[in-house]
Design a protein around this motif. Structure first.
Motif, PDB file in Angstrom:
ATOM      1  N   VAL A 208      -5.518  10.676  -9.670  1.00 50.81           N
ATOM      2  CA  VAL A 208      -4.948  11.967  -9.982  1.00 50.81           C
ATOM      3  C   VAL A 208      -4.396  11.617 -11.261  1.00 50.81           C
ATOM      4  CG1 VAL A 208      -2.474  11.276  -9.267  1.00 50.81           C
ATOM      5  CG2 VAL A 208      -3.414  13.809  -9.247  1.00 50.81           C
ATOM      6  N   TYR A 209      -3.905  10.435 -11.941  1.00 50.30           N
ATOM      7  CA  TYR A 209      -3.536  10.175 -13.166  1.00 50.30           C
ATOM      8  C   TYR A 209      -4.455  10.544 -14.216  1.00 50.30           C
ATOM      9  CZ  TYR A 209       0.887   8.210 -11.192  1.00 50.30           C
ATOM     10  OH  TYR A 209       1.829   8.224 -10.703  1.00 50.30           O
TER      11      TYR A 209
ATOM     12  N   TYR B  36       5.070   6.131  -3.927  1.00 51.02           N
ATOM     13  CA  TYR B  36       5.770   6.121  -5.426  1.00 51.02           C
ATOM     14  C   TYR B  36       4.732   6.378  -6.384  1.00 51.02           C
ATOM     15  CZ  TYR B  36       9.944   4.798  -3.357  1.00 51.02           C
ATOM     16  OH  TYR B  36      11.283   4.897  -2.423  1.00 51.02           O
ATOM     17  N   ALA B  37       3.679   5.414  -6.605  1.00 50.02           N
ATOM     18  CA  ALA B  37       2.893   5.927  -7.702  1.00 50.02           C
ATOM     19  C   ALA B  37       1.983   7.159  -7.456  1.00 50.02           C
ATOM     20  CB  ALA B  37       2.055   4.601  -8.019  1.00 50.02           C
ATOM     21  N   GLY B  38       1.611   7.113  -6.303  1.00 46.50           N
ATOM     22  CA  GLY B  38       0.772   8.330  -6.071  1.00 46.50           C
ATOM     23  C   GLY B  38       1.337   9.746  -5.807  1.00 46.50           C
TER      24      GLY B  38
ATOM     25  N   LEU C 133      -5.522   1.921   4.017  1.00 48.40           N
ATOM     26  CA  LEU C 133      -4.346   2.036   3.432  1.00 48.40           C
ATOM     27  C   LEU C 133      -4.624   1.966   1.872  1.00 48.40           C
ATOM     28  CD1 LEU C 133      -1.385   1.098   5.524  1.00 48.40           C
ATOM     29  CD2 LEU C 133      -2.435   3.580   4.998  1.00 48.40           C
TER      30      LEU C 133
ATOM     31  N   ALA D 136       0.690  -1.025  -0.115  1.00 49.35           N
ATOM     32  CA  ALA D 136       0.094   0.032   0.002  1.00 49.35           C
ATOM     33  C   ALA D 136       1.063   1.205   0.024  1.00 49.35           C
ATOM     34  CB  ALA D 136      -0.793  -0.044   1.269  1.00 49.35           C
ATOM     35  N   ILE D 137       1.898   1.326   0.838  1.00 45.73           N
ATOM     36  CA  ILE D 137       2.908   2.447   1.031  1.00 45.73           C
ATOM     37  C   ILE D 137       3.388   2.608  -0.337  1.00 45.73           C
ATOM     38  CG2 ILE D 137       4.813   3.364   2.094  1.00 45.73           C
ATOM     39  CD1 ILE D 137       2.377   3.517   3.660  1.00 45.73           C
TER      40      ILE D 137
ATOM     41  N   GLU E 240      -4.231  15.254  -0.348  1.00 40.76           N
ATOM     42  CA  GLU E 240      -4.104  13.819   0.336  1.00 40.76           C
ATOM     43  C   GLU E 240      -3.232  13.726   1.458  1.00 40.76           C
ATOM     44  OE1 GLU E 240      -2.992   9.996  -2.380  1.00 40.76           O
ATOM     45  OE2 GLU E 240      -3.463  11.711  -3.203  1.00 40.76           O
TER      46      GLU E 240
ATOM     47  N   PHE F 142      -6.420   4.528   0.262  1.00 40.33           N
ATOM     48  CA  PHE F 142      -5.775   5.929  -0.090  1.00 40.33           C
ATOM     49  C   PHE F 142      -4.771   5.423  -1.471  1.00 40.33           C
ATOM     50  CE2 PHE F 142      -5.354   7.387   4.506  1.00 40.33           C
ATOM     51  CZ  PHE F 142      -6.417   7.975   4.206  1.00 40.33           C
ATOM     52  N   ALA F 143      -4.154   4.325  -1.487  1.00 41.30           N
ATOM     53  CA  ALA F 143      -3.260   3.926  -2.434  1.00 41.30           C
ATOM     54  C   ALA F 143      -4.126   4.061  -3.700  1.00 41.30           C
ATOM     55  CB  ALA F 143      -2.753   2.515  -2.212  1.00 41.30           C
TER      56      ALA F 143
ATOM     57  N   GLY G 273      -5.376   7.402  -4.975  1.00 42.26           N
ATOM     58  CA  GLY G 273      -4.237   8.057  -5.460  1.00 42.26           C
ATOM     59  C   GLY G 273      -4.325   8.126  -6.816  1.00 42.26           C
ATOM     60  N   MET G 274      -4.517   6.818  -7.346  1.00 39.55           N
ATOM     61  CA  MET G 274      -4.468   6.848  -8.807  1.00 39.55           C
ATOM     62  C   MET G 274      -5.340   7.789  -9.717  1.00 39.55           C
ATOM     63  SD  MET G 274      -2.131   4.504  -9.470  1.00 39.55           S
ATOM     64  CE  MET G 274      -1.315   5.191  -8.024  1.00 39.55           C
TER      65      MET G 274
ATOM     66  N   VAL H 285       2.324   1.808  -3.448  1.00 42.64           N
ATOM     67  CA  VAL H 285       1.630   2.565  -4.299  1.00 42.64           C
ATOM     68  C   VAL H 285       1.232   4.078  -3.712  1.00 42.64           C
ATOM     69  CG1 VAL H 285      -0.848   2.563  -5.257  1.00 42.64           C
ATOM     70  CG2 VAL H 285       0.572   0.223  -4.998  1.00 42.64           C
ATOM     71  N   ILE H 286       0.933   4.464  -2.405  1.00 48.84           N
ATOM     72  CA  ILE H 286       0.642   5.526  -2.315  1.00 48.84           C
ATOM     73  C   ILE H 286       1.593   6.632  -2.327  1.00 48.84           C
ATOM     74  CG2 ILE H 286       0.030   7.081  -0.179  1.00 48.84           C
ATOM     75  CD1 ILE H 286      -1.264   4.542   1.222  1.00 48.84           C
TER      76      ILE H 286
END
Lengths: 161, 525, 162, 365
Positions: free
Chosen positions: D138-139, C60-62, D128, C54-55, D168, D131-132, D135-136, C57-58
């Motif tokens: 935004v792409y 690095y990707a996010g 989480l 999860a971290i 975020e 969130f993860a 967060g996508m 993705v949050i």
């Protein structure tokens, strides 16, 4: 002569609870909810005019869609004198005159087209008409349509009303 | 030479001049209904009343001959009151149906009402005398007796010009009206002039009836193409459509008149026009562009000359063409192609009707011009027809829409003997129905130039508006064709051609568009 | 099953990484980078390290790649003006060196082979939190100070009137 | 029944039902938004679309809209980057749909003797994961803005992605208090923990134990969803329609759906974290038990229905709150948004985190 001075109320500084916004937001939400509930329960506060069914009453001098008048016997009052076409600044009136079967009428419009896409609704044609054959007192706009051809109103359309 | 003063301006005029003409000379227009320059004086409308010193009463300017030292005033209150009074009387029984009247816009009643009247009617509507409207009285004329102001111009015209006397006054007083005799409609070839001379809407043209309001029309000076007389006309048009011809005053040719046939000549510029160049391949018409067709025509002409000698090509000119065009055609035929086969179609289809007045037997406007430009006609044309019929001509450049007096079948049969026929014409006809290549050219209203009438008078006609469709100005077409045949001409418009023509052709020597002016000039010989 | 997924995501990660360095358009590279990061996160999940996944993705990707993309967007080099890469001796040598490095890591990995079955409870929030704040507390704090210094440095560099 | 097959069927059914629930809410809320806006503004709102002459207060408008979007020309601007232009709407819509996976829709049920959780996946990193994945989104915004090849989308995309990144941070930090109080990031556990009572009177909901956290999270949620008062990526006067200016037909509708999905999912997360999820106040497994000892028993089926209804009601209310707020509060200026995000929300959420930690560590525990 002295100039009168008027005190204008300046926006005052916000108090602390106001600057937090939260209370004010809740108050605002109350206002909008009040409006909504009122409008759901009683409909009279609603300003919407349901357009095609309900039409606004235009002031009597509103220059709306044209109409051609008829004589008592039903024939068009227009004698195809071209005065309207001459007066028209947009050149939107096309008349083709012809010999009427009624010798008392002599001349009548075989074609009388108004190109509504060109018309500027100035009313000069109405002013120019010596026979009171064309009027713009329908209190109605040119209805929209989906082709240019349909918006060239022919004599039949103009005589309808 | 008596000299007089009119409104304080002095003028010298010949003996016997009337006041109305003397005033005209110094630019003072005296109102009139019954007076017409080319008709006798009647003096019955009383519109031209003027004040003459030492005369106790007002005098009619149309009938009063000037004397030396005469002092005339046209602008006094007395004159004005009298004229306004006359006008009010004339309008008492007038139906005021201007919205449907074709005269509206060029009506003298309207004009003088705006100038002198502007009064409210003091006559009850129901008391007006009603007369018969919309009467077809023969010829080109519709009569509306109600609108008539009894000026008698039409009666005098039929008496003095045509001598046929069909119209006359009937009844008395309020009920006087003009009409034809029972069973005797208008029967002459000049009825159209009645609509012109009628100052009001009583006599209007049947042909022009309800076609267009006159204030939309623009006019340009032209020449009638109906016969070799070459009557001067005013051509009226709106957009690219001609609506009518009206005679233009030229004392030497047509005075103020023209015939009924000439009046309808304008229709040729509107109807059945050739508007797109096309070629006929296997019986089917194929649209072409000028850029594609011109080189082909030039090539076929040149090819015929080069393969089988200059006399394998032939050029038939048209007496409907202007002098300028004929000149260029002759030069193309003799200088560029070198062929002896050049003739113009001098024969006229039909009966060649003529009268002693305006109508000529030759129905072409420019046969005389062709002769003066040394293009052979008559027997030469017949010889050429024989040659063509014998199949000796391989390529033919042909002007005009008809081939002399040949019928449609004869034309088709004759032209089928030629492998390549290029026609430059204005209208659909027997030639365009069979020609291999058809080149549409501008009508008489769309191009300018000069015609030489039967008496050798060279007269100008003007282009009123640009050529319709893909039709092309003939001068331009001939110049580019000649240049494709290797000429190197730089003619730009008919004026430059006429300058070249006047410089080389004897009969036209010394002439220019300026010297021709609006009324024409006699050619020598 | 697990081996299958490992191979699948491993292949995606490696393939994506190759694409990142070989694509001409930086935007495309950035998107392949996201793909690689996701594949790596999936690999973490396979090792039951959900928190790490999860971290990954949050953060690095996010966030990180979004900033990359921001930069690419703001510079916005038109495709026609992108530089053309050429194979030079240095580059070829680099590729050979990278190959050797991968080979060496594979050898090393074989020597210290990973446990066959994933240990459950290692990747949870609690376990990671405990590890960070007990065994690796010093490293964690030093890193945070380092990052703080970087943040302050960035502000100082960008804003002269601080 | 084969247990593996049973599991598969249950999994598929759960996904289908929950997705259908959310999609229905999305569709209904496009209508609610228009109709609500109208009534708030003294208008009548959509009422024209009709089937067999039945207008049903404009309820068919979403259908008409959907049909229109489906049949409109699928247009790609000439200067657009074709690939990214086409995948951007997917990037916008897919992550929001994925977030449904961890939301508990109701208590566990027993079916054919097996316990089934009304949750697609009960991840131990629950929130989480949200969130993860979110967060996508935004792409989608960034790619749409960049790939359209037009300046308004580019500026709109930059604006909204910067805004989403900023909020975020506060959104994550504002939830830390919840995690600390309920000692888990697993959503099912958080919901279960909210079934208790606080001081013996109040339900132990997140909103009562973390009031500041709730406000911060609510605000951050609005900013994340790009909804008023933070709807800056769209700006008719300066940015036209922001990042989706160049989009039409179905691709545009995907952005539209993403926004409403965001609303619905956001409402679900809010009710799960701060309003007890499917918990009904004072309702235990067997019946009501009010503070003070009074109470009465209820059949299990009724308890289940009450709890599901409670969740649905909360979700609908918070989704409505989005609409309500939109037609009440004017939008911020962009610098105000950024100032609020970094200078107010972030310090406040840090303070909330600190205070929560202090209270939890103070004596009494």
């Amino acid at each position: 002569m002295t100039i009168g001075i008027r005190k204008v109320a300046r926006p005052r500084e916000m108090t602390f609870p106001e600057s937090l916004y939260l209370v004010e937001i809740v108050k605002g939400l109350g206002v909008t909810m009040g409006h909504m509930l009122r409008n759901i329960v009683r409909q009279e506060g609603i300003m919407t005019m349901e357009y095609p069914e309900v039409r606004r009453r235009m002031p009597p001098r509103f220059r709306g869609r044209h109409r051609l008048m008829r004589r008592p016997d039903g024939s068009p009052r227009c004698v195809a004198c071209y005065c309207c076409a001459t007066a028209c600044p947009a050149k939107c009136i096309t008349i083709v005159a012809g010999e009427s079967p009624d010798p008392a009428v002599e001349k009548y419009p075989v074609r009388f087209d108004i190109d509504m896409l060109r018309c500027v609704f100035c009313g000069l044609c109405v002013e120019a008409c010596p026979c009171d054959a064309i009027r713009m007192d329908t209190g109605w706009f040119t209805p929209p349509d989906d082709s240019r051809e349909k918006l060239i109103f022919t004599i039949d359309v103009l005589l309808e009303k | 030479m008596p000299s007089l003063t009119i409104d304080g301006k002095a003028v010298d005029v010949p003996v016997g001049t009337t006041i109305i003409n003397a005033a005209e000379k110094i630019g003072i227009e005296i109102p009139r209904y019954c007076y017409h320059k080319h008709l006798s004086v009647a003096g019955n409308c009383r519109m031209c009343l003027v004040e003459v010193e030492k005369f106790p009463k007002l005098q009619t300017a149309c009938s009063t001959v000037v004397t030396d030292g005469m002092v005339v005033r046209t602008d006094t209150e007395k004159v004005r009151k009298a004229v306004t009074g006359v006008l009010e009387f004339l309008l008492i029984n007038h139906p005021i149906d201007c919205p449907i009247c074709d005269q509206a816009g060029e009506c003298e009643l309207q004009n003088y009402y705006m100038k002198f009247g502007l009064h409210k009617s003091r006559f009850a509507l129901e008391d007006k005398v009603r007369k018969k409207k919309v009467q077809d009285i023969g010829g080109q004329i519709v009569l509306d007796a109600e609108r008539c102001i009894l000026c008698s111009r039409c009666v005098r015209f039929l008496e003095e010009v045509t001598g046929t006397r069909e119209l006359q006054f009937f009844r008395r007083g309020d009920h006087s009206e003009i009409s034809v005799f029972p069973g005797r409609p208008l029967n002459n070839n000049y009825t159209g002039n009645l609509a012109d001379i009628c100052p009001v809407g009583a006599l209007t043209s049947k042909d022009f009836r309800f076609k267009c309001r006159v204030w939309f029309l623009k006019a340009f000076p032209s020449v009638c193409t109906g016969c070799a007389r070459g009557c001067n006309v005013e051509a009226f048009f709106k957009g690219d459509i001609l609506y009518r011809y009206k005679p233009r005053v030229n004392e030497a040719v047509n005075r103020a008149w023209m015939c009924d046939f000439g009046r309808l000549e304008y229709k040729k510029a509107n109807n059945a026009r050739l508007l797109v160049p096309f070629v006929r391949e296997d019986g089917r018409e194929k649209m072409m562009s000028w850029g594609g067709l011109l080189p082909q025509v030039a090539y076929r002409l040149k090819d015929a000359v080069e393969r089988e000698g200059p006399d394998a090509a032939a050029v038939i000119a048209s007496p409907q063409s202007s002098n300028e065009e004929l000149y260029l055609v002759r030069r193309i035929a003799s200088d560029l192609l070198g062929t002896k086969n050049l003739a113009f179609t001098s024969r006229v289809p039909g009966d060649g009707f003529s009268d002693g007045f305006l109508i000529r037997g030759d129905k072409n406007p420019n046969s005389r011009g062709a002769q003066l430009l040394r293009i052979p006609g008559g027997p030469a044309f017949d010889e050429l027809v024989v040659k063509i019929a014998a199949g000796k001509v391989r390529a033919l450049l042909l002007f005009g829409d008809v081939l002399g007096d040949l019928t449609q079948e004869e034309t088709a049969g004759l032209l089928s003997m030629v492998p390549f026929v290029a026609q430059a014409g204005t209208n659909e006809g027997p030639v365009s129905a069979v020609a291999t290549a058809v080149l549409p050219i501008a009508s008489v209203a769309e191009r300018g130039g000069t015609f030489t009438n039967h008496a050798g008078r060279v007269q100008r006609f003007h282009a009123g508006f640009p050529p319709r469709g893909k039709a092309k100005d003939t001068i331009g077409f001939l110049t580019s064709l000649a240049n494709r045949l290797g000429a190197g001409w730089a003619f730009d418009g008919e004026a430059s051609v006429f300058r070249a023509l006047a410089a080389t052709e004897g009969p036209f020597a010394g002439m220019s568009y300026e010297s021709i002016g609006s009324l024409g000039q006699e050619a020598k010989g | 099953m697990e081996a299958l997924f490992f191979i699948l995501f491993g292949a995606i990660a490696v393939g994506g990484a190759v694409m990142v360095v070989t694509r001409r358009h930086p935007m495309v590279s950035a998107l392949y980078l996201i793909l690689t990061l996701f594949a790596v996160a999936a690999l973490f999940v396979l090792r039951h390290a959900h928190f790490l996944a999860a971290i990954q993705v949050i953060i690095y990707a996010g966030a990180v790649v979004v900033l990359f993309i921001f930069v690419i967007m703001l510079i916005n080099v038109p495709e026609s003006r992108l530089p053309v890469e050429r194979a030079t001796i240095v580059r070829v040598a680099g590729v050979i060196a990278a190959g050797l490095l991968i080979l060496e890591s594979a050898v090393l990995a074989r020597r210290f082979a990973m446990p066959k079955a994933p240990v459950s409870g290692v990747g949870t929030v609690e376990a990671v939190g405990r590890a960070l704040f007990t065994d690796y507390l010093l490293a964690f704090e030093v890193t945070s100070v380092l990052l703080l210094a970087a943040v302050i440095g960035a502000i100082a560099l960008s804003n002269k009137k601080l | 029944m084969n247990p593996a097959l049973f599991d598969l069927v249950v999994a598929v059914a759960r996904i289908a039902v929950m997705l259908a629930f959310c999609l229905t809410l999305v569709v209904v809320f496009t209508w609610v938004e228009r109709k609500g806006a109208a009534y708030i503004q003294d208008r009548r709102g959509p009422n024209r679309a009709a089937i067999f002459g039945i207008r049903a207060w404009g309820l068919f408008h979403p259908m008409a809209d959907a049909l229109k979007f489906l049949f409109k020309e699928d247009f790609i601007p000439d200067r657009a980057h074709r690939l990214f232009y086409q995948i951007a709407p997917m990037f916008a819509l897919a992550p929001v749909i994925m977030t449904i996976a961890v939301i508990p829709f109701g208590p566990d049920v027993t079916l054919f003797g097996r316990r089934i959780a009304l949750q697609i996946a009960d991840l131990n990193v629950g929130i989480l994961y949200i969130f993860a994945v979110s967060g996508m989104t935004v792409y989608g915004v960034v790619l749409a803005g960049w790939s359209s090849g037009s300046k308004y989308p580019l500026l709109g995309g930059l604006r909204s992605s910067a805004q989403m990144l900023s909020y975020e941070v506060s959104m994550g930090l504002s939830l830390m208090g919840i995690f600390m109080v309920f000692q888990s990031v697993r959503l099912s556990q958080i919901v279960a923990a909210q079934g208790g009572l606080l001081f013996g009177v109040l339900p132990k909901w997140g909103v009562f134990v973390q009031p500041l956290g709730f406000v911060l999270f609510l605000v951050a949620q609005y900013a994340e969803a790009n909804r008023t008062p933070f709807d800056l990526p769209e700006g008719e006067s300066e940015l036209v329609a922001g990042y989706h200016t160049e989009y039409g037909s179905f691709k545009f509708s995907m952005f539209m759906m993403a926004e409403y999905f965001h609303m619905v999912v956001g409402a679900a997360i809010l009710s799960t974290l701060f309003f007890g999820g499917w918990q009904f106040p004072y309702l235990g497994d067997t019946g009501f038990l009010f503070p003070g000892g009074a109470g009465f028993a209820l059949p299990p089926a009724l308890v289940f229905l009450l709890r599901i209804g409670s969740f649905v009601g909360k979700v609908v209310f918070f989704a409505w709150l989005y609409v309500w707020v939109r037609w009440t509060i004017p939008r911020f200026r962009y610098d105000q948004v950024m100032r609020l995000g970094w200078k107010m929300m972030l310090p406040l959420s840090l303070a909330n985190l600190f205070a929560t930690g202090l209270i939890l560590l103070l004596p009494g525990r």
